[in-house]
Design a protein around this motif. Structure first.
Motif, PDB file in Angstrom:
ATOM      1  N   TYR A  82       0.733  -1.173   0.091  1.00 16.76           N
ATOM      2  CA  TYR A  82       0.028   0.200   0.151  1.00 16.76           C
ATOM      3  C   TYR A  82       0.994   1.088  -0.033  1.00 16.76           C
ATOM      4  O   TYR A  82       2.004   1.296   0.495  1.00 16.76           O
ATOM      5  CB  TYR A  82      -0.909   0.015   1.310  1.00 16.76           C
ATOM      6  CG  TYR A  82      -2.182  -0.796   1.047  1.00 16.76           C
ATOM      7  CD1 TYR A  82      -3.287  -0.354   0.415  1.00 16.76           C
ATOM      8  CD2 TYR A  82      -2.493  -2.242   1.558  1.00 16.76           C
ATOM      9  CE1 TYR A  82      -4.306  -0.890   0.196  1.00 16.76           C
ATOM     10  CE2 TYR A  82      -3.365  -2.771   1.521  1.00 16.76           C
ATOM     11  CZ  TYR A  82      -4.446  -2.215   0.621  1.00 16.76           C
ATOM     12  OH  TYR A  82      -5.681  -2.883   0.329  1.00 16.76           O
ATOM     13  N   GLN A 132      -0.340  -5.411   0.201  1.00 18.95           N
ATOM     14  CA  GLN A 132      -1.632  -5.153  -0.801  1.00 18.95           C
ATOM     15  C   GLN A 132      -1.944  -6.393  -1.279  1.00 18.95           C
ATOM     16  O   GLN A 132      -3.265  -6.812  -1.466  1.00 18.95           O
ATOM     17  CB  GLN A 132      -1.727  -3.867  -1.380  1.00 18.95           C
ATOM     18  CG  GLN A 132      -2.873  -3.588  -2.207  1.00 18.95           C
ATOM     19  CD  GLN A 132      -2.994  -2.294  -3.033  1.00 18.95           C
ATOM     20  OE1 GLN A 132      -1.716  -1.439  -3.050  1.00 18.95           O
ATOM     21  NE2 GLN A 132      -3.980  -2.181  -3.573  1.00 18.95           N
ATOM     22  N   GLU A 178      -5.975  -6.048   3.665  1.00 16.92           N
ATOM     23  CA  GLU A 178      -6.391  -4.581   3.856  1.00 16.92           C
ATOM     24  C   GLU A 178      -6.237  -4.371   5.492  1.00 16.92           C
ATOM     25  O   GLU A 178      -5.873  -3.167   5.977  1.00 16.92           O
ATOM     26  CB  GLU A 178      -7.898  -4.524   3.490  1.00 16.92           C
ATOM     27  CG  GLU A 178      -7.884  -4.437   1.911  1.00 16.92           C
ATOM     28  CD  GLU A 178      -9.236  -4.270   1.601  1.00 16.92           C
ATOM     29  OE1 GLU A 178     -10.465  -4.175   2.394  1.00 16.92           O
ATOM     30  OE2 GLU A 178      -9.506  -4.220   0.188  1.00 16.92           O
TER      31      GLU A 178
END
Length: 760
Positions: free
Chosen positions: A219, A295, A320
């Motif tokens: 991420y 991610q 997540e």
């Protein structure tokens, strides 16, 4: 250790073919020095040295008192290992001294497993050095023929003789490359120089994989990156992926790692139990652990995708929600911090387990409330002193829907929207999702009943390049926005030439295109970049928010991102030039000039204090205000010196990695933003090294640059290197950077930015 040789005073590891070494620590290491990635014994009778004729015992345990294993590496790496998983028995070291491996005994679960009395000298592997040089001399012309012949076929210019020759080269090259890589691994101390040929692996008769690759996506919010050791687990095999030298970062986009199948051969029984784990690297960090927010995880074996986290909704939502942390790490004072994970943190993320999710609803588990003693501490942000309070940006007020428009449908509370990390940890700053928002049809010209603009003015922020690094590449740019987006008509996205040597840092813009209001990402080929001469060495993304005709002010709001290293179109996919940091690699310094050179290990990250040090810098700001991305295919080398110092940094790579002439490119300046004092002079040179690390020729001086703070960088430094001029005995190409000058400011150390080799 045999009585007929030297004392054993170098790092040694037991190699069981598990993908990771079992370090016989503390052999060859100074007090307080952490071992690289691998298991560490909790108990040992050894010190830094073992005298000839003496024995030493090392105990590795899955459970129990951590003992010497302060960072808790061994329980994670040995977890799940079965006796049947052991593929071989070998010992690795660099063979720097002529010590004798007289014998060994291995017990597992208190039962005798294997023993031997090889009586071999570690330094005898030097005999193979000539063979490595011979293989390297054979590989270079074959590799050139391969590239040339494939280019002819690609351009439809090949004849029958060319095709026949290509088939011959493709058959001859793989065994030579395999032998070369095996020998190189021995000399690097990564592969065993002794292997017990009589040992028969009890459960390793199944066919093994020929190749394997793992792709990681991180991420891109702040706090998602990590410089810790991140490893991939397949069955009982554990393979190092991310490290201080190859940090995991969202700015890099998908990061590919080839698994070292020589270190851990993969059989059919290993293709199970996919997982990623983290261990600390041992360098000082902060009170909070260096968390990683993955991610996506993709595993390929022999060209076939066997696992992709995005194809499993439970795994995708688990990634997540979760953050991966190490079992223990050191704070900025070097003190040990033992980590206790909350429900949304883990040392090891396992596919299919739903870590971080409520088993019933599938929603992310709640984080401890503010003030709770177990609430996760915020990590230090780039440019923020560790321990300083982190204030996330204030969220803009939501925009009102158009008149008579139905309110937007809220997502179910237990399932966060795809691609958005569910509630962020302390200190993390979110970015909008990288999707293009569908813009509703224009209802017509504005009328007197249209609502007036409201909220703070729009401001573009967090602009970055997330894909593209060659002049021939398609580039992807992402950005965020605060304020009222209703005042934005569209965005213009471009790349801008960053010129460290110029008083006007930003030069030509290369347009990517226009994006509609609501967009947060854009991909295109830059207009005019492929034919630019000279080609830019650095590019930064620039995003402009073009105002609507009714905006309160007709101001174009723009943001320029950090500078990224750019390579020529013909650069290989894995361009040569990675420095080799960490023990046993060193830099040298002397003070005064007549004093002898003193060697010290290069640090994985910037060490605390003001003592002499050399380290690979990540995302940095120069004294003339240029922001640089964390390097992915080159390196920023920072050096902290004392008054009167001369310092010598060595950057090395296998000679076979460089085919044809290369151009060395670098920029000299100071780290830490404006305010630097003193001067620094960098002298660049190159030479070759034998397999034993002995120079094959006197250093060839390439040139010198001197930097003065506050102005443009004295750059670019460019010079041509031709490895074909090295003697046949050279198996390593070494770049030497000598830094002199002063006085030196420890807060603004001299730094060589963007060091890399590109095709000439």
């Amino acid at each position: 250790v045999g009585a007929g040789g030297d004392e054993l005073d170098e790092p040694v590891a037991l190699d069981l073919g598990l993908g990771f070494p079992l370090w016989l620590d503390p052999l060859g290491r100074k007090a307080g020095e952490s071992a690289p990635f691998g298991a560490v014994p909790q108990q040992t009778t050894a010190t830094e040295k073992v005298a000839p004729g003496s024995t030493a015992t090392f105990i590795f345990a899955v459970k129990g008192d951590p003992g010497r294993d302060l960072l808790r590496t061994t329980p994670q790496l040995l977890a799940g290992v079965r006796v049947a998983d052991i593929a071989r028995i070998g010992f690795t070291s660099r063979g720097a001294t002529n010590w004798v491996l007289a014998g060994y005994e291995i017990t597992i679960n208190d039962k005798a497993f294997a023993s031997g009395k090889p009586g071999v000298k570690a330094a005898e592997r030097g005999v193979a050095g000539a063979k490595l040089a011979d293989i390297a001399a054979k590989v270079a012309p074959l590799q050139k023929d391969l590239d040339d012949l494939r280019e002819l076929i690609k351009d439809n210019l090949a004849n029958d003789a060319d095709r026949k020759r290509l088939a011959e080269v493709e058959a001859a090259l793989p065994p030579l490359l395999a032998e070369r890589d095996a020998l190189q691994g021995q000399f690097d101390g990564k592969s065993p120089w002794f292997e017990d040929r009589e040992f028969r692996a009890p459960g390793r008769d199944n066919p093994v994989a020929r190749s394997a690759k793992v792709t990681l996506v991180t991420y891109d919010h702040s706090g998602a990156d990590t410089q810790n050791y991140v490893y991939f687990r397949a069955g009982s095999r554990k393979y190092l992926l991310g490290s201080p030298a190859t940090p995991l970062t969202g700015a890099a986009g998908p990061q590919e790692f080839s698994l070292d199948l020589a270190a851990g051969p993969l059989a059919a029984a290993d293709l199970r139990d996919w997982a990623v784990g983290m261990l600390a690297h041992g360098a000082p960090y902060a009170k909070a652990p260096d968390r990683w927010h993955p991610q996506r995880i993709v595993a390929e074996v022999d060209g076939r995708v066997l696992y992709d986290s995005d194809t499993n909704d439970r795994d995708r939502r688990s990634l997540e929600a979760i953050r991966v942390i190490p079992p223990a790490h050191r704070d900025r004072d070097g003190q040990l911090v033992v980590n206790v994970p909350v429900a949304r943190e883990t040392f090891l993320w396992e596919a299919g387990k739903g870590a971080g999710l409520d088993p019933g609803s599938g929603a992310p588990l709640p984080l401890p409330g503010k003030g709770d003693p177990v609430q996760p501490k915020a990590e230090p942000l780039a440019g923020v002193e560790p321990g300083a309070p982190v204030v996330p940006p204030e969220a803009p007020p939501p925009e009102a829907p158009p008149p008579e428009a139905p309110p937007p449908e809220a997502p179910p509370p237990e399932v966060p929207p795809a691609g958005i990390p569910a509630p962020l940890f302390a200190g993390e700053q979110p970015l909008p999702p990288e999707v293009v928002v569908v813009v509703p049809p224009n209802p017509g010209p504005p009328g007197i009943w249209d609502p007036l603009p409201f909220g703070p003015p729009p401001q573009v922020e967090q602009v970055r390049i997330t894909a593209g690094w060659k002049t021939s590449h398609k580039f992807t740019v992402t950005w965020g926005l605060t304020g009222a987006e209703s005042e934005v008509d569209h965005y213009e996205v471009a790349l801008i030439h960053v010129r460290p040597a110029s008083a006007l840092v930003y030069g030509t813009e290369y347009l990517l295109g226009s994006a509609p209001r609501g967009a947060r990402t854009f991909s295109a080929f830059p207009q005019g970049l492929s034919g630019a001469a000279p080609a830019p060495r650095y590019l930064a993304a620039v995003v402009k928010a073009i105002p609507t005709a009714t905006a309160r002010e007709q101001t174009v709001h723009l943001e320029i991102g950090a500078a990224r290293m750019i390579f020529p179109a013909g650069t290989p996919s894995n361009p040569f030039f990675q420095p080799r940091f960490g023990p046993p690699f060193t830099f040298q310094w002397k003070n005064p000039p007549a004093a002898p050179w003193v060697a010290q290990p290069i640090s994985a990250t910037e060490p605390a204090g003001t003592a002499r040090a050399v380290w690979p810098a990540g995302a940095v700001v120069s004294d003339n205000g240029i922001r640089f991305e964390a390097p992915g295919r080159g390196v920023h080398v920072a050096a902290r010196l004392q008054v009167g110092d001369s310092l010598l940094v060595h950057l090395r790579a296998p000679r076979w990695a460089v085919l044809g002439q290369r151009r060395l490119v670098a920029d000299l300046g100071f780290l830490g933003g404006p305010g630097a004092t003193g001067t620094a002079t960098a002298t660049f040179a190159w030479n070759g090294l034998t397999a034993a690390g002995v120079p094959t020729n006197a250093p060839v001086i390439l040139g010198t640059k001197t930097a003065v703070p506050g102005g443009s960088m004295p750059s670019p430094f460019q010079a041509v290197i031709n490895p074909a001029l090295l003697p046949a005995t050279a198996v390593t190409l070494q770049i030497r950077v000598r830094i002199d000058g002063g006085p030196f400011d420890p807060a603004h150390p001299p730094t060589v930015f963007g060091v890399r080799l590109v095709p000439n």
